[in-house]
Design a protein around this motif. Structure first.
Motif, PDB file in Angstrom:
ATOM      1  N   ALA A  34     -17.870  34.439  46.751  1.00 32.45           N
ATOM      2  CA  ALA A  34     -16.549  34.626  46.150  1.00 32.45           C
ATOM      3  C   ALA A  34     -15.677  35.403  47.134  1.00 32.45           C
ATOM      4  O   ALA A  34     -16.048  36.498  47.574  1.00 32.45           O
ATOM      5  N   LEU A  35     -14.526  34.840  47.477  1.00 35.37           N
ATOM      6  CA  LEU A  35     -13.605  35.474  48.409  1.00 35.37           C
ATOM      7  C   LEU A  35     -12.692  36.448  47.653  1.00 35.37           C
ATOM      8  O   LEU A  35     -12.740  36.508  46.418  1.00 35.37           O
ATOM      9  N   PRO A  36     -11.862  37.233  48.339  1.00 33.25           N
ATOM     10  CA  PRO A  36     -11.046  38.242  47.649  1.00 33.25           C
ATOM     11  C   PRO A  36     -10.075  37.624  46.641  1.00 33.25           C
ATOM     12  O   PRO A  36      -9.462  36.586  46.914  1.00 33.25           O
ATOM     13  N   PRO A  37      -9.895  38.248  45.489  1.00 32.87           N
ATOM     14  CA  PRO A  37      -8.935  37.760  44.494  1.00 32.87           C
ATOM     15  C   PRO A  37      -7.496  37.925  44.980  1.00 32.87           C
ATOM     16  O   PRO A  37      -7.184  38.831  45.747  1.00 32.87           O
ATOM     17  N   ILE A  38      -6.637  37.033  44.504  1.00 32.23           N
ATOM     18  CA  ILE A  38      -5.218  37.031  44.848  1.00 32.23           C
ATOM     19  C   ILE A  38      -4.388  37.314  43.591  1.00 32.23           C
ATOM     20  O   ILE A  38      -4.673  36.773  42.515  1.00 32.23           O
ATOM     21  N   TYR A  39      -3.367  38.148  43.731  1.00 29.30           N
ATOM     22  CA  TYR A  39      -2.482  38.496  42.615  1.00 29.30           C
ATOM     23  C   TYR A  39      -1.298  37.534  42.601  1.00 29.30           C
ATOM     24  O   TYR A  39      -0.588  37.387  43.600  1.00 29.30           O
ATOM     25  N   LYS A  40      -1.075  36.873  41.461  1.00 31.09           N
ATOM     26  CA  LYS A  40      -0.027  35.865  41.355  1.00 31.09           C
ATOM     27  C   LYS A  40       1.137  36.294  40.464  1.00 31.09           C
ATOM     28  O   LYS A  40       1.995  35.470  40.145  1.00 31.09           O
ATOM     29  N   GLY A  41       1.189  37.558  40.067  1.00 34.46           N
ATOM     30  CA  GLY A  41       2.306  38.025  39.265  1.00 34.46           C
ATOM     31  C   GLY A  41       1.912  38.230  37.810  1.00 34.46           C
ATOM     32  O   GLY A  41       0.767  38.022  37.410  1.00 34.46           O
ATOM     33  N   GLU A  42       2.888  38.634  37.022  1.00 33.20           N
ATOM     34  CA  GLU A  42       2.669  38.900  35.607  1.00 33.20           C
ATOM     35  C   GLU A  42       3.037  37.677  34.767  1.00 33.20           C
ATOM     36  O   GLU A  42       3.903  36.884  35.148  1.00 33.20           O
ATOM     37  N   THR A  43       2.373  37.518  33.647  1.00 34.55           N
ATOM     38  CA  THR A  43       2.713  36.426  32.748  1.00 34.55           C
ATOM     39  C   THR A  43       4.099  36.657  32.160  1.00 34.55           C
ATOM     40  O   THR A  43       4.549  37.791  31.993  1.00 34.55           O
ATOM     41  N   THR A  44       4.783  35.555  31.846  1.00 33.59           N
ATOM     42  CA  THR A  44       6.115  35.642  31.253  1.00 33.59           C
ATOM     43  C   THR A  44       6.212  34.685  30.075  1.00 33.59           C
ATOM     44  O   THR A  44       5.602  33.604  30.088  1.00 33.59           O
ATOM     45  N   LEU A  45       6.972  35.075  29.078  1.00 36.86           N
ATOM     46  CA  LEU A  45       7.193  34.186  27.932  1.00 36.86           C
ATOM     47  C   LEU A  45       8.011  32.965  28.327  1.00 36.86           C
ATOM     48  O   LEU A  45       8.018  31.957  27.614  1.00 36.86           O
ATOM     49  N   GLU A  46       8.696  33.037  29.474  1.00 39.37           N
ATOM     50  CA  GLU A  46       9.481  31.895  29.944  1.00 39.37           C
ATOM     51  C   GLU A  46       8.611  30.878  30.677  1.00 39.37           C
ATOM     52  O   GLU A  46       9.076  29.793  31.008  1.00 39.37           O
ATOM     53  N   GLY A  47       7.358  31.249  30.950  1.00 41.20           N
ATOM     54  CA  GLY A  47       6.452  30.328  31.636  1.00 41.20           C
ATOM     55  C   GLY A  47       6.868  30.042  33.060  1.00 41.20           C
ATOM     56  O   GLY A  47       6.832  28.896  33.507  1.00 41.20           O
ATOM     57  N   THR A  48       7.265  31.073  33.809  1.00 39.10           N
ATOM     58  CA  THR A  48       7.692  30.905  35.189  1.00 39.10           C
ATOM     59  C   THR A  48       6.591  30.231  36.010  1.00 39.10           C
ATOM     60  O   THR A  48       5.432  30.629  35.965  1.00 39.10           O
ATOM     61  N   HIS A  49       6.971  29.194  36.778  1.00 38.22           N
ATOM     62  CA  HIS A  49       5.984  28.455  37.563  1.00 38.22           C
ATOM     63  C   HIS A  49       5.463  29.334  38.701  1.00 38.22           C
ATOM     64  O   HIS A  49       6.231  30.072  39.329  1.00 38.22           O
ATOM     65  N   PRO A  50       4.150  29.256  38.994  1.00 36.85           N
ATOM     66  CA  PRO A  50       3.573  30.088  40.061  1.00 36.85           C
ATOM     67  C   PRO A  50       4.266  29.920  41.409  1.00 36.85           C
ATOM     68  O   PRO A  50       4.308  30.861  42.204  1.00 36.85           O
ATOM     69  N   LEU A  51       4.810  28.724  41.709  1.00 36.51           N
ATOM     70  CA  LEU A  51       5.463  28.508  42.991  1.00 36.51           C
ATOM     71  C   LEU A  51       6.712  29.367  43.151  1.00 36.51           C
ATOM     72  O   LEU A  51       7.185  29.589  44.266  1.00 36.51           O
ATOM     73  N   ASN A  52       7.252  29.835  42.052  1.00 39.04           N
ATOM     74  CA  ASN A  52       8.473  30.638  42.102  1.00 39.04           C
ATOM     75  C   ASN A  52       8.201  32.137  42.090  1.00 39.04           C
ATOM     76  O   ASN A  52       9.135  32.936  41.990  1.00 39.04           O
ATOM     77  N   LYS A  53       6.932  32.516  42.176  1.00 37.41           N
ATOM     78  CA  LYS A  53       6.571  33.929  42.150  1.00 37.41           C
ATOM     79  C   LYS A  53       6.124  34.396  43.535  1.00 37.41           C
ATOM     80  O   LYS A  53       5.576  33.626  44.313  1.00 37.41           O
ATOM     81  N   VAL A  54       6.359  35.666  43.814  1.00 36.50           N
ATOM     82  CA  VAL A  54       5.816  36.285  45.018  1.00 36.50           C
ATOM     83  C   VAL A  54       4.372  36.687  44.726  1.00 36.50           C
ATOM     84  O   VAL A  54       4.083  37.335  43.733  1.00 36.50           O
ATOM     85  N   LYS A  55       3.464  36.267  45.614  1.00 35.70           N
ATOM     86  CA  LYS A  55       2.037  36.540  45.421  1.00 35.70           C
ATOM     87  C   LYS A  55       1.559  37.480  46.521  1.00 35.70           C
ATOM     88  O   LYS A  55       2.118  37.507  47.616  1.00 35.70           O
ATOM     89  N   THR A  56       0.476  38.215  46.241  1.00 31.41           N
ATOM     90  CA  THR A  56      -0.039  39.170  47.221  1.00 31.41           C
ATOM     91  C   THR A  56      -1.560  39.158  47.254  1.00 31.41           C
ATOM     92  O   THR A  56      -2.224  38.795  46.286  1.00 31.41           O
TER      93      THR A  56
END
Length: 364
Positions: free
Chosen positions: A195-217
């Motif tokens: 298992a490689l290191p986990p990646i943070y993809k942002g917080e969940t939103t009630l608007e259902g923001t698509h992952p491509l539109n989020k800053v990831k770290t």
């Protein structure tokens, strides 16, 4: 060594590595106008399906087959071809088998699988109509099959549920988890998993923001969450799937519940692979080639692990400094530009948060 690659869309991600290792490359593609057809040593245009690639593999006497397919629908055909080719011709196919694909390509079967192996997943029910709903709002409505956020709705009211059922006869209804979205890659081959290191993809939103539109770290740094738990759980899922290739898993962490929830798992290359590579120095697509060449080693991966800070930012059209050749390699770059025009993203890495902030400022 000669390897057959199936699908050209992702081939530019590995072309530099194929050439570096001196591998003879053969590629099959069903679209004669597809990208990257100028990169491999040989290209064969074949009909859709796996019969064409199988025939090319036999005709060219390849040593292994590496499917580079990033979408779900062909995966079951790939899995069936894998079992046939490995059993009848002894050619290794670096991909998931039939059982693993059947369990992961349908979200309802995946939920049942999680329950069987004792992995926590959000409370859910199968709805055949809005009147069957018993979970409290908000809820997430999904179809059993689909990827990239397709056919998903965050329903806040019964009116939302009624609207969803105007287009569908059934839905997987899941409790909405307020918290952090996490992705992780697991590599598996011949019974070995890492298992490689986990990646943070942002917080969940009630608007259902698509992952491509989020800053990831990367790596994932969420207050209250132990990354070892994420890696241990992902390892457990992959080991129970008992197959080869890349496993990409999505989790949610609820700080309120202090609980890690498994959401879904994919048996294909995924959108966070650049971040994973930037963070730890291990490129999952290149590891598929190592598997094909009989050079996949957990000890080797452990020796090569890096500890970087990374981020991925949507930029639309990149206009910053030029990337060094090969442009998809973090071995010669501290950033990589990827994605189609208008939807490009920059993934950057540095040895510290401060250095990463400076690099991002220069690039954007």
């Amino acid at each position: 060594m000669k390897i057959l690659f199936i699908g050209s869309r992702l081939y530019d991600d590995v072309d530099w590595y194929v050439k570096e290792k001196g591998i003879e490359s053969v590629l099959t593609e069903s679209n004669e106008n597809a990208i990257n057809l100028d990169l491999p040593d040989q290209v064969f245009i074949v009909p859709r399906g796996m019969d064409g690639p199988k025939q090319v593999a036999l005709m060219q006497n390849v040593d292994a087959i590496v499917p580079l397919i990033g979408i779900d629908p062909p995966l079951i055909d790939v899995a069936r071809m894998k079992e046939e080719v490995e059993e009848e011709y002894g050619i290794p196919v670096v991909a998931a088998g039939v059982r693993a694909v059947e369990l992961t390509s349908n979200k309802i079967k995946t939920k049942e699988f999680y329950s069987q192996i004792g992995v926590e997943t959000p409370q859910y029910q199968i709805l055949n109509g809005p009147d069957e709903l018993t979970l409290e709002f908000p809820v997430v409505l999904k179809q059993g099959e689909g990827q990239g956020g397709k056919d998903i709705m965050v329903a806040k009211t019964i009116e939302d549920v009624n609207e969803y059922f105007e287009n569908f006869d059934q839905a997987l209804c899941e409790r909405f988890i307020e918290g952090s979205e996490i992705s992780i890659e697991v590599l598996g081959f011949d019974g070995q998993y890492v298992a490689l290191p986990p990646i943070y993809k942002g917080e969940t939103t009630l608007e259902g923001t698509h992952p491509l539109n989020k800053v990831k770290t990367g790596p994932c740094m969420v207050e209250g969450l132990d990354n070892n738990l994420v890696q241990h759980t992902a390892y457990k899922v992959a080991k129970n799937l008992d197959s080869d290739g890349i496993f990409e898993m999505d989790f949610m962490y609820s700080k309120k519940d202090n609980q890690l929830y498994a959401i879904e798992v994919n048996t294909r290359p995924n959108g966070t692979r650049y971040l994973t590579t930037a963070t730890c120095g291990v490129n999952s697509l290149c590891e598929l080639i190592n598997m094909a060449a009989g050079e996949f080693s957990l000890a080797d991966i452990s020796d090569r692990l890096e500890y970087n800070y990374s981020t991925e930012i949507p930029v639309g059209n990149y206009e910053g400094p030029a990337v060094n050749e090969p442009v998809k390699s973090f071995k010669v770059n501290d950033f990589v530009v990827h994605g189609p025009e208008g939807y490009q993203r920059v993934t950057a890495k540095a040895s510290s948060k401060t250095e990463l902030e400076k690099l991002v400022e220069k690039l954007t």
